[in-house]
Design a protein around this motif. Structure first.
Motif, mmCIF file in Angstrom:
data_model
loop_
_atom_site.group_PDB
_atom_site.id
_atom_site.type_symbol
_atom_site.label_atom_id
_atom_site.label_comp_id
_atom_site.label_asym_id
_atom_site.label_seq_id
_atom_site.Cartn_x
_atom_site.Cartn_y
_atom_site.Cartn_z
ATOM 1 N N LYS A 86 -4.791 6.514 -32.473
ATOM 2 C CA LYS A 86 -6.087 6.663 -33.144
ATOM 3 C C LYS A 86 -5.976 7.376 -34.480
ATOM 4 C CE LYS A 86 -8.810 6.637 -28.945
ATOM 5 N NZ LYS A 86 -9.628 7.411 -28.034
ATOM 6 N N GLY A 160 -1.349 8.290 -26.019
ATOM 7 C CA GLY A 160 -1.986 8.679 -27.275
ATOM 8 C C GLY A 160 -2.736 9.991 -27.154
ATOM 9 N N SER A 161 -3.377 10.177 -26.022
ATOM 10 C CA SER A 161 -4.134 11.406 -25.799
ATOM 11 C C SER A 161 -3.206 12.623 -25.743
ATOM 12 C CB SER A 161 -4.925 11.268 -24.496
ATOM 13 O OG SER A 161 -5.715 12.395 -24.283
ATOM 14 N N GLN A 164 -1.882 13.393 -29.328
ATOM 15 C CA GLN A 164 -2.817 13.530 -30.436
ATOM 16 C C GLN A 164 -4.071 14.353 -30.156
ATOM 17 O OE1 GLN A 164 -3.359 9.364 -31.869
ATOM 18 N NE2 GLN A 164 -2.136 10.080 -33.583
ATOM 19 N N ASP A 165 -4.475 14.492 -28.920
ATOM 20 C CA ASP A 165 -5.726 15.177 -28.625
ATOM 21 C C ASP A 165 -5.486 16.673 -28.379
ATOM 22 O OD1 ASP A 165 -8.180 16.100 -27.775
ATOM 23 O OD2 ASP A 165 -8.397 14.624 -26.152
#
Length: 173
Positions: A86, A160-161, A164-165
């Motif tokens: 993202k 991805g989480s 990146q989160d």
């Protein structure tokens, strides 16, 4: 009177090497039989797909006076243009136990992909600088393999989480 410099004669090709029409070996800075000089954009431009990830800046925390509350976090820095992620650039902090949960989640959701091992658990001297650095390198090696895997990039919900989160919650999965 005008002076004319003699032209350098083209050297014959080395044994087993073909040359194009301008005396350049075929395939050199070219595709096929049409040699060309690469532009700066071709040489230095952003690659079609790139992904850089590093695990860096370990920090040891001690939230309470108890020695057993100590832990080390690592900064995960990601830079990419791959659409599966993202954000183009991100930085998040994770501790080793987060990596353990993440790896377990990856194994459960990605049965077709062999997930590499994490660096081993350390029980003695785990806050020693050399031990922390060795673990950092192992975590970075693990992430480079996992994040670079095309099936995980497109098929994993947790990948991805995790990278990146900043609010990633290990209990939400």
């Amino acid at each position: 009177m005008q002076r004319v410099e003699p032209r350098a004669e083209a050297q014959p090709p080395a044994h087993g090497q073909e040359q194009g029409q301008w005396g350049i070996p075929t395939g050199f800075a070219s595709t096929g039989s049409n040699p060309h000089t690469q532009s700066f954009e071709e040489i230095y431009g952003v690659p079609e797909n790139f992904l850089e990830i590093e695990v860096t800046e370990p920090q040891t925390h001690q939230p309470t006076a108890s020695p057993s509350s100590r832990y080390t976090t690592y900064l995960i820095r990601l830079s990419t243009n791959i659409p599966a992620f993202k954000l183009r650039r991100s930085e998040v902090r994770r501790r080793y136990s987060d990596f353990e949960v993440f790896r377990d989640l990856l194994e459960r959701e990605s049965a077709r992909v062999s997930i590499p091992p994490l660096p081993g658990k350390v029980y003695l001297n785990r806050f020693d600088d050399a031990v922390i650095e060795e673990r950092r390198r192992g975590l970075e090696r693990f992430l480079k393999i996992v994040v670079g895997h095309p099936l995980l990039q497109t098929g994993s919900r947790v990948l991805g989480s995790f990278v990146q989160d900043p609010n990633w919650d290990r209990n939400a999965w």
